[in-house]
Motif scaffolding. Sequence first.
Motif, PDB file in Angstrom:
ATOM      1  N   GLY A 155       0.813  -1.219   0.000  1.00 24.49           N
ATOM      2  CA  GLY A 155       0.000   0.000   0.000  1.00 24.49           C
ATOM      3  C   GLY A 155       0.842   1.263   0.000  1.00 24.49           C
ATOM      4  O   GLY A 155       0.309   2.354  -0.186  1.00 24.49           O
ATOM      5  N   GLU A 156       2.148   1.106   0.207  1.00 31.66           N
ATOM      6  CA  GLU A 156       2.997   2.297   0.260  1.00 31.66           C
ATOM      7  C   GLU A 156       3.657   2.581  -1.097  1.00 31.66           C
ATOM      8  O   GLU A 156       3.509   1.813  -2.048  1.00 31.66           O
ATOM      9  CB  GLU A 156       3.996   2.154   1.414  1.00 31.66           C
ATOM     10  N   HIS A 157       4.400   3.672  -1.131  1.00 31.55           N
ATOM     11  CA  HIS A 157       4.756   4.282  -2.423  1.00 31.55           C
ATOM     12  C   HIS A 157       6.200   4.780  -2.412  1.00 31.55           C
ATOM     13  O   HIS A 157       6.726   5.187  -1.377  1.00 31.55           O
ATOM     14  CB  HIS A 157       3.772   5.447  -2.652  1.00 31.55           C
TER      15      HIS A 157
ATOM     16  N   PHE B 230       7.931  -5.939 -10.295  1.00 33.88           N
ATOM     17  CA  PHE B 230       7.887  -6.879  -9.173  1.00 33.88           C
ATOM     18  C   PHE B 230       7.248  -6.262  -7.928  1.00 33.88           C
ATOM     19  O   PHE B 230       6.373  -6.869  -7.307  1.00 33.88           O
ATOM     20  CB  PHE B 230       9.305  -7.371  -8.853  1.00 33.88           C
ATOM     21  N   ALA B 231       7.676  -5.048  -7.592  1.00 37.40           N
ATOM     22  CA  ALA B 231       7.165  -4.415  -6.366  1.00 37.40           C
ATOM     23  C   ALA B 231       5.633  -4.296  -6.358  1.00 37.40           C
ATOM     24  O   ALA B 231       5.028  -4.443  -5.286  1.00 37.40           O
ATOM     25  CB  ALA B 231       7.833  -3.055  -6.150  1.00 37.40           C
ATOM     26  N   PRO B 232       4.975  -4.055  -7.514  1.00 33.11           N
ATOM     27  CA  PRO B 232       3.505  -4.004  -7.499  1.00 33.11           C
ATOM     28  C   PRO B 232       2.875  -5.303  -6.989  1.00 33.11           C
ATOM     29  O   PRO B 232       1.791  -5.282  -6.415  1.00 33.11           O
ATOM     30  CB  PRO B 232       3.135  -3.754  -8.968  1.00 33.11           C
ATOM     31  N   ARG B 233       3.562  -6.447  -7.180  1.00 35.14           N
ATOM     32  CA  ARG B 233       3.034  -7.713  -6.645  1.00 35.14           C
ATOM     33  C   ARG B 233       2.989  -7.701  -5.138  1.00 35.14           C
ATOM     34  O   ARG B 233       2.260  -8.477  -4.510  1.00 35.14           O
ATOM     35  CB  ARG B 233       3.902  -8.886  -7.122  1.00 35.14           C
TER      36      ARG B 233
ATOM     37  N   GLU C 229       0.778  10.859   0.395  1.00 30.40           N
ATOM     38  CA  GLU C 229       0.757  10.516   1.829  1.00 30.40           C
ATOM     39  C   GLU C 229       1.344   9.137   2.081  1.00 30.40           C
ATOM     40  O   GLU C 229       1.749   8.825   3.195  1.00 30.40           O
ATOM     41  CB  GLU C 229      -0.685  10.556   2.331  1.00 30.40           C
ATOM     42  N   LYS C 230       1.352   8.314   1.024  1.00 33.23           N
ATOM     43  CA  LYS C 230       1.832   6.933   1.171  1.00 33.23           C
ATOM     44  C   LYS C 230       3.322   6.797   0.871  1.00 33.23           C
ATOM     45  O   LYS C 230       3.878   5.706   0.958  1.00 33.23           O
ATOM     46  CB  LYS C 230       1.051   6.018   0.211  1.00 33.23           C
TER      47      LYS C 230
END
Length: 404
Positions: free
Chosen positions: A98-100, A118-121, A143-144
Amino acid sequence: MSFNPANKIQDLQYFGEFGGVNPSISDSSTYTFLSAKTMFDTFEGNAEGCYLYSRHSSPSNLYLGQALASMEDTEAATVTASGMGAITPVLMQLCDSGEHIVSSRTIYGGTYAFLKNFAPRLGISTSFVDITALDKVVDAITEKTKILYCESVSNPLLEVADIRALSNIAKKYNLQLVVDNTFSPLSISPKKLGADIVIHSLTKFINGSSDTVGGVVCATQEFIDQLRNVNDGAAMLLGSTMDSLRSASVLKNLRTLHIRMQQHSKNALFLAQKFEALGLKTVYPGLKSHPSHELFNTMMNEEYGFGGMLTIDVGSIDKANALMELMQERNLGYLAVSLGFYKTLFSAPGTSTSSEIPEDEQKEMGLSDGLIRFSIGLDADIERTFKMMKQCMIDLDILEQTMV
Ligand SMILES: *Cc1c(COP(=O)(O)O)cnc(C)c1O
């Protein structure tokens, strides 16, 4: 700037267990305890100086980590089996689902592929921005957002990150500034300029002999302890541990890094000036024509120069391939990816190290077809090298076409 990272490496003192001038290699995966209580304490992280199991830490890895932490002026460091084995645990340690992340768009192809594919998984999303446009960096923060990620000198376009300014942004928005300093060891000291975490692929200049992959994370003791935590540490649990035999050999190569960087930089500056004078489109941070030349000047540790990486654009991929093949035939270097070797290495990033980046995105970031990336070697007679490279260009009709 009076900080000299090479002094910090030299000032460390190591002795082997028999008084050897190099520390003994800890050729063990596991360690005995005189008491069961101490073993328990070590698991809990409370037994200073005790070793448990070599995926967690080993004396040889700690020696190398200590030297690299000194070089980057951080409290601690942990060495890893590869550069990617350093980068991915750091990102996963700092980001939850959920973070960015806000990242420079011109980064190492493997890092780009990890963030993009990969990170989106894992539920981690990334905004890629032009890191030299600070307003765009700020605009991308949400905010994330947890991490601001960049390379001091970017691969392959040699864009220079304004680490001081990025550090101010990171502090203001409570982000961790993570800087991959692989292209500019000794020349740039990111922690001194405000970076929170400094990463290197040791595979490149630091080891310098193209005989192994390796990586390091330099950071606070607290963060390094988190990475190595037996319960939830990404370095410990993902297992990208360097082997002790290898860390001992990287440590020995590290001791000549300052001499090598000076020679890489001297040779690269010489060639960049000559290529530019020939009318070739040349990118090198040491050239006045480089958009971030002044910025680099304000960040660098002068004695190590502007580094060993430069690019030229010869107009088309066919010309680039022909030139690289001819230069290899005449033994001016190798057509190979990677960098920091004693021989010059060259490759066309669009079709090799940055091929993970889709073609339209390559265009947008200025990664053109005819681009050749050079890692300039330690050549003793760089004038001779230049004359021979120029002859290759003449023989292939490259100069006439690109002359302005
Ligand atoms: C090579 C490289 C990496 C990856 O390192 P490996 O040791 O190949 O895993 C990361 N960042 C940069 C800038 C690199 O050049």
